[in-house]
Design a protein around this motif. Structure first.
Motif, PDB file in Angstrom:
ATOM      1  N   ASN A 206      -3.809 -46.761 -13.406  1.00 45.97           N
ATOM      2  CA  ASN A 206      -4.165 -47.534 -12.225  1.00 45.97           C
ATOM      3  C   ASN A 206      -5.364 -46.898 -11.528  1.00 45.97           C
ATOM      4  OD1 ASN A 206      -2.138 -49.459 -12.471  1.00 45.97           O
ATOM      5  ND2 ASN A 206      -0.655 -48.232 -11.340  1.00 45.97           N
ATOM      6  N   PHE A 207      -6.227 -47.753 -11.024  1.00 44.98           N
ATOM      7  CA  PHE A 207      -7.381 -47.311 -10.245  1.00 44.98           C
ATOM      8  C   PHE A 207      -7.274 -47.871  -8.832  1.00 44.98           C
ATOM      9  CE2 PHE A 207      -8.851 -46.543 -14.451  1.00 44.98           C
ATOM     10  CZ  PHE A 207      -9.873 -45.609 -14.384  1.00 44.98           C
ATOM     11  N   ARG A 208      -8.034 -47.295  -7.958  1.00 47.30           N
ATOM     12  CA  ARG A 208      -8.231 -47.863  -6.626  1.00 47.30           C
ATOM     13  C   ARG A 208      -9.721 -48.102  -6.436  1.00 47.30           C
ATOM     14  NH1 ARG A 208      -5.035 -44.818  -1.968  1.00 47.30           N
ATOM     15  NH2 ARG A 208      -6.219 -43.004  -2.703  1.00 47.30           N
ATOM     16  N   VAL A 209     -10.059 -49.196  -5.777  1.00 50.00           N
ATOM     17  CA  VAL A 209     -11.459 -49.562  -5.546  1.00 50.00           C
ATOM     18  C   VAL A 209     -11.811 -49.191  -4.108  1.00 50.00           C
ATOM     19  CG1 VAL A 209     -13.168 -51.410  -5.603  1.00 50.00           C
ATOM     20  CG2 VAL A 209     -11.218 -51.451  -7.204  1.00 50.00           C
ATOM     21  N   ARG A 210     -12.473 -48.061  -3.946  1.00 53.80           N
ATOM     22  CA  ARG A 210     -12.869 -47.630  -2.602  1.00 53.80           C
ATOM     23  C   ARG A 210     -14.166 -48.341  -2.212  1.00 53.80           C
ATOM     24  NH1 ARG A 210     -16.046 -43.423  -0.813  1.00 53.80           N
ATOM     25  NH2 ARG A 210     -16.089 -42.506  -2.925  1.00 53.80           N
ATOM     26  N   PHE A 309      -8.995 -61.369 -10.877  1.00 58.42           N
ATOM     27  CA  PHE A 309     -10.287 -60.865 -10.426  1.00 58.42           C
ATOM     28  C   PHE A 309     -10.313 -59.362 -10.672  1.00 58.42           C
ATOM     29  CE2 PHE A 309      -7.500 -60.423  -6.798  1.00 58.42           C
ATOM     30  CZ  PHE A 309      -6.911 -61.673  -6.716  1.00 58.42           C
ATOM     31  N   GLY A 310     -11.494 -58.841 -10.956  1.00 56.15           N
ATOM     32  CA  GLY A 310     -11.585 -57.434 -11.297  1.00 56.15           C
ATOM     33  C   GLY A 310     -12.972 -56.879 -11.105  1.00 56.15           C
ATOM     34  N   VAL A 311     -13.067 -55.581 -11.334  1.00 58.27           N
ATOM     35  CA  VAL A 311     -14.336 -54.861 -11.212  1.00 58.27           C
ATOM     36  C   VAL A 311     -14.598 -54.194 -12.559  1.00 58.27           C
ATOM     37  CG1 VAL A 311     -15.587 -53.028 -10.024  1.00 58.27           C
ATOM     38  CG2 VAL A 311     -13.982 -54.481  -8.747  1.00 58.27           C
ATOM     39  N   ARG A 312     -15.798 -54.418 -13.096  1.00 60.07           N
ATOM     40  CA  ARG A 312     -16.157 -53.876 -14.401  1.00 60.07           C
ATOM     41  C   ARG A 312     -16.402 -52.365 -14.295  1.00 60.07           C
ATOM     42  NH1 ARG A 312     -18.604 -56.466 -18.900  1.00 60.07           N
ATOM     43  NH2 ARG A 312     -18.959 -58.320 -17.610  1.00 60.07           N
ATOM     44  N   ARG A 313     -15.943 -51.649 -15.315  1.00 61.50           N
ATOM     45  CA  ARG A 313     -16.214 -50.212 -15.392  1.00 61.50           C
ATOM     46  C   ARG A 313     -17.576 -50.005 -16.045  1.00 61.50           C
ATOM     47  NH1 ARG A 313     -12.224 -46.069 -17.576  1.00 61.50           N
ATOM     48  NH2 ARG A 313     -13.882 -44.850 -16.590  1.00 61.50           N
ATOM     49  N   ASP A 315     -21.002 -50.731 -17.561  1.00 61.54           N
ATOM     50  CA  ASP A 315     -21.463 -51.905 -18.301  1.00 61.54           C
ATOM     51  C   ASP A 315     -20.582 -52.141 -19.524  1.00 61.54           C
ATOM     52  OD1 ASP A 315     -22.170 -49.696 -19.745  1.00 61.54           O
ATOM     53  OD2 ASP A 315     -24.258 -50.278 -20.061  1.00 61.54           O
ATOM     54  N   SER A 316     -19.332 -51.698 -19.476  1.00 60.91           N
ATOM     55  CA  SER A 316     -18.432 -51.781 -20.618  1.00 60.91           C
ATOM     56  C   SER A 316     -17.653 -53.097 -20.600  1.00 60.91           C
ATOM     57  CB  SER A 316     -17.459 -50.599 -20.600  1.00 60.91           C
ATOM     58  OG  SER A 316     -16.494 -50.767 -19.573  1.00 60.91           O
ATOM     59  N   ASP A 317     -16.758 -53.242 -21.584  1.00 66.15           N
ATOM     60  CA  ASP A 317     -15.873 -54.401 -21.658  1.00 66.15           C
ATOM     61  C   ASP A 317     -14.493 -54.092 -21.100  1.00 66.15           C
ATOM     62  OD1 ASP A 317     -17.736 -56.114 -22.976  1.00 66.15           O
ATOM     63  OD2 ASP A 317     -17.384 -55.000 -24.837  1.00 66.15           O
ATOM     64  N   VAL A 318     -14.402 -53.034 -20.308  1.00 72.59           N
ATOM     65  CA  VAL A 318     -13.148 -52.647 -19.674  1.00 72.59           C
ATOM     66  C   VAL A 318     -13.270 -52.882 -18.171  1.00 72.59           C
ATOM     67  CG1 VAL A 318     -11.561 -50.727 -19.212  1.00 72.59           C
ATOM     68  CG2 VAL A 318     -12.609 -50.972 -21.470  1.00 72.59           C
ATOM     69  N   PHE A 319     -12.224 -53.463 -17.581  1.00 72.04           N
ATOM     70  CA  PHE A 319     -12.206 -53.782 -16.159  1.00 72.04           C
ATOM     71  C   PHE A 319     -10.981 -53.146 -15.514  1.00 72.04           C
ATOM     72  CE2 PHE A 319     -14.901 -56.970 -17.916  1.00 72.04           C
ATOM     73  CZ  PHE A 319     -15.709 -57.464 -16.900  1.00 72.04           C
TER      74      PHE A 319
END
Length: 482
Positions: A206-210, A309-313, A315-319
């Motif tokens: 899990n990530f958090r989007v600061r 909805f998401g945020v891309r990591r 320029d990869s194909d992982v979000f």
């Protein structure tokens, strides 16, 4: 407890009964008796433990024998198919014909054709549904762009169709769910910073989007009449400018999934009347806390759509996305998702495969066979992806159909026996070059999708039992006609 254990306890009771029953005044004798009683109790407990272990071993042996019987049935099925088809084809040919490799190919082709014809496939037009959903999302994106201009809400990029329907298969008979992922970018004056949640060592990352405010005190931005959130007085900001993203969709400086979902619902409802689809279709919003789900109907036609909805990591194909991967996910937690990378893998396979390739039929067949059994469709999808990455795509045609079904079944059995099924994307060094992964994902140790089975013997035993149920269903479906 068996007869031996019973006799042992009976002998122990008789020995205790034959001891002197008079008054025992000798302290040393009493101590010896107490010690003897403790030894007898320890021996009894040890015997019970040995009996329990013997029972467990017997259960394992019985389960292994069942697996061997099922495997034997699958081999027998293949032999019966080959014998029956060979007799049929030889009746059609003169005896002097060459019945070498060409005959074997025709036998396999006949088996595949018969199996494909006898299996009841769901009537679906996934391509038409994906095209309709994509067209709807493109129209929504146009209006999203107009509404979001000069706002301090996240920017919305073009939607990406993900999940089984866009990969070309579906485990559902009729009620297909079309999933789309909408990448978000920070609004002007803001930046996103992904932070790995290392507080808990979980199977799912899990990530958090600061959300961080950035200085906009430049001539270009001043020309746009934008005030700097960092350097203009707070009173002036409240009077002349909309609130920042921190004040609308965040909790403690972190982007909140549930607040973002509610905002999406408002956008979808408000923009729908302006779309061309609204003239002939009816919109019904469906409840969800971490995505935007809705249903559109026109007569008997129904489409169920779920917008993540998401945020891309990079320029990869992982979000990192709003889609939860486990129960009770916190509202500021954004699990890492590999749905786009998996979609690109299936697109890569589709470009390599011939028009008659049945790799998606194999996946769909097993996903329907799993109904009512504990294995998830993602488990079967992972197994099929691993096989597609090792078996040439040319060997997934109709004449290989039975062999591939048996391969999938055997891969599941072996994974259950070793209690390990590696994630397909994470740590995979053999992916097509067009799939881009962050360095930490590419070099990571692949997560074990069967980690629960490795930790819980009861869960593993249940999984083996469910596998036997699956094999019985498979044998029933594949059993050749008498």
């Amino acid at each position: 407890m068996d007869a031996i254990g019973f006799l042992f306890l009976l002998l122990q009771s008789l020995m205790q009964y034959l001891l002197p029953v008079g008054e025992i005044e000798d302290e040393e004798t009493r101590l010896r008796m107490d010690l003897f009683a403790k030894q007898q109790e320890e021996e009894r407990l040890l015997l019970e433990q040995e009996m329990e272990q013997l029972t467990l071993k017997q259960s394992i042996v019985e389960q292994s024998l069942q697996l061997l019987v099922i495997a034997g049935l699958l081999v027998l099925l293949l032999v019966l198919w080959l014998m029956g088809c060979k007799r049929s084809l030889r009746r059609e040919q003169p005896e002097e014909d060459d019945v070498g490799n060409d005959l074997e190919d025709r036998i396999q082709e006949n088996i595949g054709r018969t199996l494909v014809e006898r299996i009841q496939w769901p009537v679906q037009d996934l391509q038409a549904g994906c095209e309709w959903t994509t067209n709807l999302m493109n129209n929504y994106m146009i209006y999203f762009g107009h509404v979001m201009t000069n706002s301090f809400y996240p920017g919305l990029q073009r939607a990406i169709g993900v999940g089984s329907a866009f990969e070309g298969w579906s485990p559902r008979e009729q009620d297909v769910l079309y999933k789309v992922l909408i990448p978000m970018t920070p609004p002007q004056g803001h930046s996103f910073h992904l932070e790995l949640d290392s507080a808990e060592q979980r199977h799912v990352r899990n990530f958090r989007v600061r959300v961080q405010l950035e200085c906009t005190c430049t001539k270009e931005q001043q020309a746009e009449s934008m005030l700097c959130f960092l350097h203009h007085p707070e009173e002036e900001l409240r009077s002349n400018q909309d609130p920042s993203l921190l004040d609308t969709l965040c909790t403690d400086s972190y982007l909140d999934v549930q607040k973002t979902a509610r905002w999406f619902y408002q956008l979808v409802r408000a923009i729908w009347p302006a779309l061309p689809q609204s003239h002939n279709w009816h919109l019904k919003l469906l409840p969800s806390t971490r995505s935007c789900q809705f249903q559109v109907t026109s007569g008997r036609k129904i489409f169920r759509i779920e917008m993540f909805f998401g945020v891309r990591r990079g320029d990869s194909d992982v979000f990192v996305s709003s889609q939860p991967r486990e129960a009770h996910t916190q509202s500021t937690a954004w699990p890492e998702t590999y749905a786009v990378a998996e979609l690109k893998f299936f697109q890569y396979i589709a470009r390599q495969a011939s028009p008659d390739s049945l790799h998606l039929r194999c996946l769909q067949f097993f996903s329907r066979l799993l109904l009512g059994i504990g294995f998830s469709t993602y488990t079967m999808k992972t197994i099929v992806m691993h096989l597609l990455n090792t078996i040439p795509v040319s060997q997934w045609s109709r004449r290989h159909f039975l062999r591939r079904l048996i391969d999938i079944s055997e891969s599941l059995r072996l994974s259950l026996e070793v209690k390990r099924l590696n994630h397909f994307i994470v740590g995979n060094q053999r992916l097509p070059e067009e799939i881009s992964l962050p360095q930490d994902v590419q070099m990571a140790e692949p997560p074990n999708l069967f980690h629960r089975l490795a930790m819980d013997p009861a869960a593993h035993s249940q999984g083996m039992g469910e596998y036997l149920d699956l094999q019985r269903r498979l044998v029933a479906v594949l059993k050749p006609d008498d």
